[in-house]
Design a protein around this motif. Structure first.
Motif, short mmCIF file in Angstrom:
data_model
loop_
_atom_site.label_atom_id
_atom_site.label_comp_id
_atom_site.label_asym_id
_atom_site.label_seq_id
_atom_site.Cartn_x
_atom_site.Cartn_y
_atom_site.Cartn_z
N PRO A 16 -8.33 19.45 5.43
CA PRO A 16 -7.37 18.50 4.47
C PRO A 16 -7.16 16.86 5.57
N THR A 17 -7.62 15.78 4.85
CA THR A 17 -7.70 14.59 5.64
C THR A 17 -6.53 14.04 4.92
N ALA A 18 -5.61 12.41 5.41
CA ALA A 18 -4.74 11.75 4.65
C ALA A 18 -5.75 10.24 4.01
N ALA A 19 -5.20 9.78 2.55
CA ALA A 19 -6.12 8.59 2.70
C ALA A 19 -5.35 8.06 1.88
N HIS A 20 -5.11 6.80 1.02
CA HIS A 20 -3.89 5.86 0.46
C HIS A 20 -5.31 6.31 -1.53
N VAL A 21 -3.81 6.87 -2.36
CA VAL A 21 -4.55 6.93 -3.42
C VAL A 21 -4.14 5.90 -4.56
N VAL A 22 -4.89 5.55 -5.45
CA VAL A 22 -4.74 4.75 -6.05
C VAL A 22 -5.08 5.23 -7.51
N ARG A 23 -4.21 4.69 -8.71
CA ARG A 23 -5.11 5.84 -10.12
C ARG A 23 -5.32 4.49 -11.27
N PRO A 24 -6.23 4.12 -10.91
CA PRO A 24 -6.80 2.97 -12.10
C PRO A 24 -7.19 3.38 -13.41
N ARG A 25 -6.99 2.62 -14.38
CA ARG A 25 -6.54 2.55 -15.77
C ARG A 25 -7.55 2.34 -16.62
N THR A 26 -8.34 1.16 -16.02
CA THR A 26 -9.36 0.48 -16.29
C THR A 26 -10.76 -0.11 -15.41
N MET B 60 1.52 -1.44 -0.18
CA MET B 60 -0.03 0.10 -0.31
C MET B 60 0.62 1.23 0.39
N SER B 61 0.40 2.52 -0.51
CA SER B 61 1.07 3.58 -0.64
C SER B 61 1.18 4.30 0.48
N ARG B 62 1.72 5.15 0.59
CA ARG B 62 2.20 5.74 1.96
C ARG B 62 0.76 6.76 1.41
N PRO B 63 0.07 8.04 2.42
CA PRO B 63 -1.02 7.82 2.81
C PRO B 63 -0.39 9.48 1.96
N THR B 64 -1.49 10.35 1.28
CA THR B 64 -1.35 10.84 0.47
C THR B 64 -2.80 12.06 1.17
N LEU B 65 -2.69 13.65 1.78
CA LEU B 65 -3.39 14.47 1.94
C LEU B 65 -4.15 15.19 1.08
N LEU B 66 -4.96 15.31 0.76
CA LEU B 66 -6.00 15.81 0.22
C LEU B 66 -7.18 16.39 0.73
N THR B 67 -7.84 17.68 -0.35
CA THR B 67 -8.34 18.73 0.00
C THR B 67 -9.05 18.75 -0.94
N GLY B 68 -10.26 19.90 -1.13
CA GLY B 68 -11.57 20.42 -1.82
C GLY B 68 -10.83 21.05 -2.47
N TRP B 69 -11.83 21.85 -3.05
CA TRP B 69 -10.87 23.44 -3.96
C TRP B 69 -10.78 24.44 -3.15
N GLY B 70 -11.31 24.50 -2.05
CA GLY B 70 -11.74 25.18 -1.01
C GLY B 70 -10.79 25.25 -0.04
N ARG B 71 -10.02 23.66 0.14
CA ARG B 71 -8.60 23.74 0.90
C ARG B 71 -8.57 24.51 1.77
N THR B 72 -9.80 23.34 2.52
CA THR B 72 -10.03 23.32 3.61
C THR B 72 -9.79 21.91 3.94
#
Length: 452
Positions: A15-25, A1-13
């Motif tokens: 932030p929380t961390a999640a494991h981000v994966v990138r499906p292509r199919t 599992m990848s290191r957790p990534t900090l995410l926010t919405g466009w408002g930048r308020t």
């Protein structure tokens, strides 16, 4: 599992961390859903929801922006089919080159098709054409049970289709969709502009004239005082015909112009946008607008997506970010609009992105936001003193008027208020439970508002 990534919405308020994966199919997305841990999973597009709708603290976030490919246009049926990770910008460019346009576009082209459906986005033509969900002919939904459902408004499971349209990604991962599209002669809008002196004249002009235009939107000044409160710049438009263009543009009428965006500063100091700087901007913007202008040819990109001309404009609100507040109230509840405008003016709340529109027919989506009436959207610095109390008070007025707030933009509403605003929430929950019995799909928004 990848290191957790900090995410926010466009408002930048928030932030929380999640494991981000990138499906292509779609197959990869199915495996990633199946492998989600106890904190669940959620699909995310290009991150333009303003609040926490595309965050899942401690869970798995499927970044679907790579779930893309060439769109396909069926000119006989006037339909476009594309993978759900395809951006609205790419779809618009593909269509305009062939003489077509999307049925609905939000205020930015930097959203994915799947995200736009999940938020049931609306545009400047809602009063005439409803929201995007009204134009979705079919979609493919991947659920945590491993099934791929082919859905449509007239298909075998319309309840699941409408639970997905506006369902904020909480019924599954949309992997593909087909939209109805319409032909255009040019890549321009034919724009009429009027400058209004106060809120009453703004409302009156919109009520009298919006029916004559396909697209209409009004910027309003909510920092102005006394008799100037709610003065506006009203722009209304149709798609321009080739004959409407100046001679140089007629030679290549479908050329799509987006321009090279300017870059906002990488950092802005706190309180850069305050009542004095925004008040000065608002006064200058209103004064510079034409009092009355007719038939101006404007590139569609500039008309529909003006903020896309500034890359990273959300950074202008400083390190604590901003809150976007959008609500709709029924026609006849103009006093609620006035109360909100007066409350913002008294508080000195600095919003230079205050936008007023009229809404038309809704879709059947239980969590879809638009309803017939007036909608007001505005941005406010998150660091504004007393902001939570101010907006909670507005929520009470909106609820009492029979209105609601927009989940795709919310970052702070109270669960009980939202539940009262969305009375079809129990029916939506029942449909969702059929396809996600273990509660795999979850978001920070869903947890905060106790949607699931």
């Amino acid at each position: 599992m990848s290191r957790p990534t900090l995410l926010t919405g466009w408002g930048r308020t928030a932030p929380t961390a999640a494991h981000v994966v990138r499906p292509r199919t779609a197959a990869q997305a199915a495996r990633m859903l199946a492998g989600a841990g106890p904190r669940g999973a959620l699909a995310r597009g290009l991150g333009r929801s303003y609040g926490d709708a595309a965050q899942a603290a401690g869970g798995t976030v499927l970044d679907c922006s790579e779930l893309t490919g060439p769109p396909h246009l069926d000119t006989e049926r006037r339909e476009l089919t594309a993978p759900a990770g395809t951006s609205m910008g790419r779809i618009i460019a593909h269509l305009l080159g062939r003489g077509y346009f999307v049925p609905v576009t939000p205020g930015t082209r930097h959203v994915t098709l799947g995200g736009a459906i999940a938020a049931d986005v609306h545009g400047k033509n809602h009063h005439a054409d409803s929201s995007l969900g009204a134009h979705v002919r079919s979609l493919t939904l991947l659920t945590p049970t491993g099934e791929a459902h082919r859905l449509g408004p007239d298909g075998p499971d319309p309840d699941l289709f409408w639970a997905t349209v506006g369902g904020m990604g909480l019924t599954g991962v949309i992997t593909e969709a087909t939209l109805g599209v319409h032909p255009v002669e040019t890549a321009y809008a034919r724009v009429d502009t009027d400058r209004t002196p106060d809120l009453d004249s703004t409302l009156d002009l919109m009520a009298r004239s919006d029916h004559a235009y396909r697209y209409t939107v009004c910027w309003v000044d909510l920092l102005a005082r006394d008799g100037s409160l709610g003065r506006g710049v009203l722009t209304r438009a149709h798609h321009a015909l080739r004959a409407d263009l100046p001679a140089p543009q007629r030679r290549d009428p479908l050329r799509h112009r987006t321009g090279t965006p300017l870059a906002a500063p990488p950092w802005a100091p706190p309180r850069l946008l305050n009542r004095w700087t925004v008040g000065a901007f608002n006064a200058a913007y209103h004064r510079a607008a034409p009092l009355r202008e007719r038939g101006r040819a404007q590139p569609l990109g500039g008309f529909f997506h003006p903020l896309d001309a500034v890359e990273g404009w959300n950074r202008m609100y400083g390190p604590r970010g901003f809150v976007q507040y959008q609500f709709v109230v029924p026609f006849g509840e103009e006093d609620t609009l006035r109360a909100v405008a007066e409350g913002l003016s008294r508080a000195g709340a600095p919003s230079f992105l205050a936008v007023l529109k009229r809404m038309g027919a809704p879709t059947p989506g239980p969590l879809s936001f638009p309803r017939p009436g007036w909608t007001l959207a505005l941005d406010l610095p998150a660091e504004l003193p007393g902001l939570a109390r101010l907006l909670d008070g507005f929520d009470e007025r909106v609820l009492a008027a029979g209105g609601r707030v927009y989940l795709a933009k919310d970052s702070r509403a109270r669960p009980d208020t939202v539940h009262a605003m969305y009375p079809d929430l129990p029916a939506w929950r029942a449909t969702r439970a059929r396809v996600d019995p273990d509660g795999v799909l979850v978001s920070d928004l869903a947890r905060r508002l106790r949607l699931v």
